[in-house]
Scaffold this active site. Sequence first.
Site, PDB file in Angstrom:
ATOM      1  N   GLY A 275      68.004   9.270  11.727  1.00  9.29           N
ATOM      2  CA  GLY A 275      67.215   9.558  13.150  1.00  9.29           C
ATOM      3  C   GLY A 275      68.026  10.480  13.910  1.00  9.29           C
ATOM      4  O   GLY A 275      68.702  11.414  13.336  1.00  9.29           O
ATOM      5  N   SER A 276      67.959  10.169  15.111  1.00  9.29           N
ATOM      6  CA  SER A 276      68.341  11.315  16.013  1.00  9.29           C
ATOM      7  C   SER A 276      69.923  11.386  16.048  1.00  9.29           C
ATOM      8  O   SER A 276      70.725  12.199  16.607  1.00  9.29           O
ATOM      9  CB  SER A 276      68.008  10.999  17.364  1.00  9.29           C
ATOM     10  OG  SER A 276      66.386  11.025  17.481  1.00  9.29           O
ATOM     11  N   THR A 277      70.568  10.433  15.396  1.00  9.48           N
ATOM     12  CA  THR A 277      71.988  10.411  15.319  1.00  9.48           C
ATOM     13  C   THR A 277      72.543  11.497  14.243  1.00  9.48           C
ATOM     14  O   THR A 277      73.534  11.957  14.247  1.00  9.48           O
ATOM     15  CB  THR A 277      72.805   9.112  14.726  1.00  9.48           C
ATOM     16  OG1 THR A 277      72.198   8.843  13.474  1.00  9.48           O
ATOM     17  CG2 THR A 277      72.409   7.840  15.626  1.00  9.48           C
ATOM     18  N   PHE A 278      71.583  12.120  13.679  1.00 11.99           N
ATOM     19  CA  PHE A 278      71.824  13.388  12.904  1.00 11.99           C
ATOM     20  C   PHE A 278      71.744  14.651  13.582  1.00 11.99           C
ATOM     21  O   PHE A 278      72.229  15.829  12.903  1.00 11.99           O
ATOM     22  CB  PHE A 278      70.690  13.298  11.590  1.00 11.99           C
ATOM     23  CG  PHE A 278      71.116  14.155  10.460  1.00 11.99           C
ATOM     24  CD1 PHE A 278      72.171  13.997   9.788  1.00 11.99           C
ATOM     25  CD2 PHE A 278      70.228  15.488  10.400  1.00 11.99           C
ATOM     26  CE1 PHE A 278      72.490  14.910   8.418  1.00 11.99           C
ATOM     27  CE2 PHE A 278      70.471  16.284   9.230  1.00 11.99           C
ATOM     28  CZ  PHE A 278      71.564  16.206   8.468  1.00 11.99           C
ATOM     29  N   LYS A 279      71.260  14.609  14.760  1.00  9.60           N
ATOM     30  CA  LYS A 279      71.053  15.678  15.450  1.00  9.60           C
ATOM     31  C   LYS A 279      72.301  16.732  15.762  1.00  9.60           C
ATOM     32  O   LYS A 279      72.395  17.792  15.863  1.00  9.60           O
ATOM     33  CB  LYS A 279      70.246  15.407  16.917  1.00  9.60           C
ATOM     34  CG  LYS A 279      68.643  15.074  16.466  1.00  9.60           C
ATOM     35  CD  LYS A 279      68.186  14.652  17.843  1.00  9.60           C
ATOM     36  CE  LYS A 279      66.802  14.514  17.296  1.00  9.60           C
ATOM     37  NZ  LYS A 279      66.111  13.994  18.875  1.00  9.60           N
TER      38      LYS A 279
END
Length: 670
Positions: A367-371
């Site tokens: 999810g957004s932890t990959f951003k």
Amino acid sequence: MRMKNPKDQDTKRAFTRRSLLLGAGQLSLVGALGARLYYLQVVEADRYRTLSEENQFNLELLPPTRGLILDRNGILVASNEDNFRVDLVPEQTSNVRATIDALRQVVHVAEWDVKRVLKEVARKRSFVPVTVVENLTRDDISRVAVNAPYLPGIRIEEGRSRVYPYASKAVNITGYVAAVSDTELTGDPVLELPDFRIGKSGIEKLYDKEMRGSAGRRQVEVNALGRIIRKLPGDDGQQGKNVHLTLDMNLQVFAHERLERGSSERVPIADIRVQEALARSGVPKRYLENDDGTVFLDNGGKIVPGESGAAIVMDVHTGEVLTLASTPGFDPNNFNKGLSARDWENLLSNPRHPLTNKAIAGTYPPGSTFKMIVALAALEAGVIGPETEVYCNGHTDLGNARFHCWKRWGHGKMDVKDALEQSCDVYFYEAAKRVGIDRISEMARRFGLGETLEIELPGERSGLIPTREWKLAVRGERWQKGETLITGIGQGFVLATPLQLAVMTARLVNGGYAVRPTLIQRQESNAPIPKVNVSRGNLAHVLEGMRRVVNGANGSARSAKIPESGFQVGGKTGTAQVRRITKAERATGVIQNEDLPWRERDHGLFVGYAPADAPRYAIAVVLEHGGGSKYAVPIARDILARAMTVDGFEASEAEPVEILPQSQPETDQG
């Protein structure tokens, strides 16, 4: 004078000859027998004396004492204890079944144990002892000893068994030992000892040979039938090596319990609220009760199962793992005592998969932890700059496909730090489109994603960082631009383990050093840690965005603050969808996670670090079908706050990680 009869003379001569021949034959036999006796008793005396002694004394193997497992402070995580068992010698009783029935009046012997004993008695020689029941208490043994005159053939033996004092709270690390199966026999006679155990998972499996030690030996005197008459003193063997972990068990227990509780409340089973909830549910309490006699109650007073997920805390400079929690767990002591078929089936059929170590083998869309990875890839490639702005109106279009932001009406103008702070999807759709899947994948691998990290546990999975080549080889299809956009927000084909997310965070915040996680305490090494090849300036912009996620006016994880600690925390939230939201559902309103079946709820993630200005500890929390990041953030906050007290860590000990001169203060977007 009477003349002799010629016939009598002939008869006498014939008898004399026969007597001489018979005597000579007998003399020859006696001579041969004497010669043979002389040969056996004089010439071969030494040889037969040796054979006689070897027939009289046999060597008996003694199982070695298994090495211990200890945490960083010397606390026992796996140890050994006296194990009393009852054996049956069939030849010493006239009725085996009657003896077992009499024993069952004294101590508990399961029916399946009775069937096993009768089967072994039928195929073994009558003087060979058969284990009836083990892991008895001293009270049990006392009762058996008192009733010994009425239990012919029963004898008490003492051995050593494995014990795990923290049970389910550390089983994903320690693993467990169990009896040797036929496929695991290697010819080593120690493995064939009836009460010998070997490691089946975790540290117990990985370091099994080192922890076994070497077997002892002693002589036993036997008779001609091989029956033991007496035992003689011998060599006790050598204890196995101890294994020292980097874990802090106090923090491990706290993290496990906090993760398992989630957003519910742990309440004793005797509480009136629990009794009312049990009456409403109609479910037997044995299916709901925790090992400590409690249940979990949600805000509505409903009994709920413990959360399924993982939490990892590691030192960002050394890679030492202080916590590696995976829930739900199971009691490894049951495997050592003998797990029933029903209990094993319950473990296998549990939808929350307690046998899976989710910290290293659970793979989830990040999810957004990959951003942060997407931002770094775009900054490094020069396709965006620190001040590059993207306007978010709630969605972006590519061809005839529409990609939505989590905020329906959009965020307005965003730069990279704003986009990280508020987790704007549209910004990262655009960043991913500009930089491309190849450079995103390459950056992800620099930070430990898409590969095994070789932590000292079996079963670690590599996750998945997709590339054009991967899709063509595995799926036989060409990469699509829309898939790049989805990858930009950590969805699609991207998969990561919680351990990988913790390592990614550590490498981001420690100044760009490629630390690798470790569970085993080792001598300090002067070997330099390789650096991740990224610009320190670009890394600083990403870290500022992560700091603002928690401390900014519009941060998506403001509840992660730990005001009483005096430290600032940085981090990033993440929500990973596990189902597709249709256009029709978006038009009528997206169904809330609380109203969905458990398996259809979003995963909740949070990665973080503290202190923000001088990082020491990194954390990753993944709640499997937890309902989104808002449920993961408080768990991570509480665990990180407790981690700050490990080893008496004080703010004065923090050493700032210098990445670039302090940037000018910026105005948060509304």
